[in-house]
Design an enzyme around this catalytic site. Structure first.
Site, mmCIF file in Angstrom:
data_model
loop_
_atom_site.group_PDB
_atom_site.id
_atom_site.type_symbol
_atom_site.label_atom_id
_atom_site.label_comp_id
_atom_site.label_asym_id
_atom_site.label_seq_id
_atom_site.Cartn_x
_atom_site.Cartn_y
_atom_site.Cartn_z
ATOM 1 N N TYR A 153 0.894 -1.260 -0.186
ATOM 2 C CA TYR A 153 0.017 -0.076 0.018
ATOM 3 C C TYR A 153 0.922 1.225 0.000
ATOM 4 O O TYR A 153 0.465 2.238 -0.580
ATOM 5 C CB TYR A 153 -0.697 -0.034 1.225
ATOM 6 C CG TYR A 153 -2.156 1.047 1.284
ATOM 7 C CD1 TYR A 153 -3.111 0.802 0.615
ATOM 8 C CD2 TYR A 153 -1.780 1.955 2.229
ATOM 9 C CE1 TYR A 153 -4.284 1.779 0.727
ATOM 10 C CE2 TYR A 153 -2.859 3.058 2.226
ATOM 11 C CZ TYR A 153 -3.969 2.964 1.742
ATOM 12 O OH TYR A 153 -5.002 3.805 1.688
ATOM 13 N N ALA A 155 3.974 1.551 -1.062
ATOM 14 C CA ALA A 155 4.632 1.664 -2.524
ATOM 15 C C ALA A 155 3.763 2.166 -3.624
ATOM 16 O O ALA A 155 3.762 2.903 -4.232
ATOM 17 C CB ALA A 155 5.214 0.064 -2.915
ATOM 18 N N ALA A 156 2.467 1.522 -3.361
ATOM 19 C CA ALA A 156 1.156 2.121 -4.379
ATOM 20 C C ALA A 156 1.069 3.693 -4.313
ATOM 21 O O ALA A 156 1.072 4.267 -5.158
ATOM 22 C CB ALA A 156 0.069 1.236 -4.353
ATOM 23 N N LYS A 157 0.848 4.083 -2.908
ATOM 24 C CA LYS A 157 0.436 5.416 -2.646
ATOM 25 C C LYS A 157 1.592 6.337 -2.976
ATOM 26 O O LYS A 157 1.345 7.570 -3.348
ATOM 27 C CB LYS A 157 -0.046 5.709 -1.364
ATOM 28 C CG LYS A 157 -1.404 4.792 -1.108
ATOM 29 C CD LYS A 157 -2.532 5.238 -2.013
ATOM 30 C CE LYS A 157 -4.035 4.655 -1.732
ATOM 31 N NZ LYS A 157 -5.244 5.052 -2.382
ATOM 32 N N ILE A 186 -9.439 7.637 8.372
ATOM 33 C CA ILE A 186 -10.525 8.162 8.011
ATOM 34 C C ILE A 186 -11.829 7.040 7.998
ATOM 35 O O ILE A 186 -11.520 5.914 7.703
ATOM 36 C CB ILE A 186 -10.789 8.570 6.580
ATOM 37 C CG1 ILE A 186 -9.654 9.563 6.139
ATOM 38 C CG2 ILE A 186 -12.297 9.029 6.326
ATOM 39 C CD1 ILE A 186 -9.617 10.937 6.739
HETATM 40 P P1 NAP Z 1 -13.775 1.659 0.855
HETATM 41 O O1 NAP Z 1 -14.763 2.252 1.988
HETATM 42 O O2 NAP Z 1 -13.196 0.211 1.204
HETATM 43 O O3 NAP Z 1 -14.377 1.932 -0.437
HETATM 44 C C1 NAP Z 1 -13.586 1.506 -1.439
HETATM 45 C C2 NAP Z 1 -14.242 1.750 -2.806
HETATM 46 O O4 NAP Z 1 -13.478 1.829 -4.010
HETATM 47 C C3 NAP Z 1 -15.577 1.356 -3.048
HETATM 48 O O5 NAP Z 1 -16.547 2.043 -3.769
HETATM 49 C C4 NAP Z 1 -15.169 0.027 -3.968
HETATM 50 O O6 NAP Z 1 -16.063 -0.418 -4.821
HETATM 51 C C5 NAP Z 1 -14.151 0.732 -4.876
HETATM 52 N N1 NAP Z 1 -13.245 -0.143 -5.536
HETATM 53 C C6 NAP Z 1 -12.261 -1.008 -4.985
HETATM 54 N N2 NAP Z 1 -11.593 -1.779 -5.639
HETATM 55 C C7 NAP Z 1 -12.011 -1.183 -7.130
HETATM 56 C C8 NAP Z 1 -11.753 -1.537 -8.294
HETATM 57 N N3 NAP Z 1 -10.667 -2.451 -8.623
HETATM 58 N N4 NAP Z 1 -12.370 -0.985 -9.253
HETATM 59 C C9 NAP Z 1 -13.248 -0.001 -8.921
HETATM 60 N N5 NAP Z 1 -13.836 0.481 -7.765
HETATM 61 C C10 NAP Z 1 -13.019 -0.391 -6.869
HETATM 62 O O7 NAP Z 1 -12.518 2.580 1.001
HETATM 63 P P2 NAP Z 1 -12.214 4.346 1.524
HETATM 64 O O8 NAP Z 1 -11.948 4.311 2.942
HETATM 65 O O9 NAP Z 1 -13.239 5.062 1.182
HETATM 66 O O10 NAP Z 1 -10.901 4.762 0.540
HETATM 67 C C11 NAP Z 1 -10.884 5.286 -0.499
HETATM 68 C C12 NAP Z 1 -9.671 5.811 -1.124
HETATM 69 O O11 NAP Z 1 -8.817 6.696 0.144
HETATM 70 C C13 NAP Z 1 -8.582 4.583 -1.468
HETATM 71 O O12 NAP Z 1 -8.064 4.785 -2.484
HETATM 72 C C14 NAP Z 1 -7.834 4.453 -0.082
HETATM 73 O O13 NAP Z 1 -6.838 3.727 -0.337
HETATM 74 C C15 NAP Z 1 -7.834 5.967 0.325
HETATM 75 N N6 NAP Z 1 -7.534 6.294 1.808
HETATM 76 C C16 NAP Z 1 -8.307 5.880 2.879
HETATM 77 C C17 NAP Z 1 -8.071 5.990 4.382
HETATM 78 C C18 NAP Z 1 -8.941 5.730 5.217
HETATM 79 O O14 NAP Z 1 -8.755 5.789 6.301
HETATM 80 N N7 NAP Z 1 -10.181 5.124 4.731
HETATM 81 C C19 NAP Z 1 -6.918 6.509 4.421
HETATM 82 C C20 NAP Z 1 -6.029 6.944 3.279
HETATM 83 C C21 NAP Z 1 -6.201 6.728 2.289
HETATM 84 P P3 NAP Z 1 -17.262 -1.736 -4.453
HETATM 85 O O15 NAP Z 1 -17.991 -1.235 -3.286
HETATM 86 O O16 NAP Z 1 -17.766 -2.205 -5.632
HETATM 87 O O17 NAP Z 1 -16.334 -2.703 -3.721
#
Ligand code: NAP
Length: 242
Positions: A153, A155-157, A186
């Site tokens: 993760y 590495a990707a980010k 979050i």
């Molecule tokens: P989440 O609640 O797990 O939601 C993930 C979303 O991404 C869902 O809508 C899912 O769709 C979609 N998704 C996953 N793989 C996909 C793919 N291959 N193609 C299309 N859609 C895909 O995640 P989140 O917490 O909202 O995170 C959103 C972004 O913020 C991510 O990039 C995450 O790395 C980043 N982020 C999150 C946090 C945190 O604390 N939450 C912190 C830093 C960064 P489905 O509903 O169809 O599965």
């Protein structure tokens, strides 16, 4: 209509971004991978608040799926283009690297990086032709600091942040800006298995952030007022890391 494509907007941060951009007047293209039920709920909420949204499902890591979905949308909307792209879709699959299998490594890298590449390359055509666009990449504190248990993760980010800087310089002459947002903890499905009570003690503001707070920052970066910000990564982490 001005169109905004938000990848991974069926849940969490992406859903909040979609609602916020809809309230700002964008017609939203709601992307998700498989959870149609959740995406429909977001669409209904946007509609009931007077906004416009439609579903555009595809796996961001599947080049052909990305191309064919956006190509179909363009052929059905020949006079329009996607002026805002939020590359939000992401997954985590944590493990100490010594135990990490190739599947865990590639799934996380491909969703973030291939997803950024396939979607951005595809919508850039319209942005460059129209000499206006906004690309906002959802990175992470993990990509800035590096976190143990998250080499995939991080590495990707981290690579997403570097790609943001490079692409921003390529497309700036056509008034397309490219920025990243780096959230800390979050509240979402992605963090629901974490020990919030204990982890929040590490955060100076003593709490996890809300998807709506990230959405407000993304909405600003998507606005005309942010026209002179590009190649930046803005942290939103309650003071956890700077
Ligand atoms: P989440 O609640 O797990 O939601 C993930 C979303 O991404 C869902 O809508 C899912 O769709 C979609 N998704 C996953 N793989 C996909 C793919 N291959 N193609 C299309 N859609 C895909 O995640 P989140 O917490 O909202 O995170 C959103 C972004 O913020 C991510 O990039 C995450 O790395 C980043 N982020 C999150 C946090 C945190 O604390 N939450 C912190 C830093 C960064 P489905 O509903 O169809 O599965």
């Amino acid at each position: 209509m001005k169109y905004a494509l938000v990848t991974g907007s069926s849940r969490g941060i992406g859903a909040a971004v979609a609602k916020r951009l809809a309230a700002a007047g964008y017609a939203i293209l709601l992307n998700y991978r498989s959870n149609e039920e959740a995406a429909l709920k977001v669409m209904e909420e946007i509609s009931s608040n007077g906004g416009t949204a439609s579903l555009l499902p595809f796996d961001v890591a599947d080049e052909e799926a990305v191309d064919s979905a956006i190509c179909k949308w363009e052929s059905e909307n020949p006079d329009d283009y996607i002026s805002v792209l939020v590359n939000n879709a992401g997954v985590r699959d944590d493990n100490l690297m010594i135990f990490m299998n190739s599947g865990q490594w590639h799934k996380v890298i491909n969703t973030t990086l291939d997803g950024f590449f396939y979607a951005s390359r595809r919508v850039l055509k319209g942005m460059l032709t129209h000499r206006y666009g906004r690309i906002i990449n959802i990175a992470s504190l993990s990509g800035l600091k590096g976190l143990p248990g998250q080499t995939n993760y991080s590495a990707a980010k981290g690579a997403l942040i570097s790609a943001t800087k490079a692409l921003a310089q390529e497309v700036a002459p056509r008034k397309v800006t490219v920025n990243a947002v780096a959230p800390g903890y979050i509240k979402s499905d992605m963090t629901k298995d974490l020990d919030e009570a204990s982890l929040k003690k590490q955060v100076p503001l003593n709490r996890f952030g809300l998807p709506e707070e990230v959405a407000a920052l993304v909405s600003f970066l998507a606005s005309d007022e942010a026209a002179y910000i590009t190649g930046e990564t803005i942290s939103i982490n309650g003071g956890l890391y700077s």
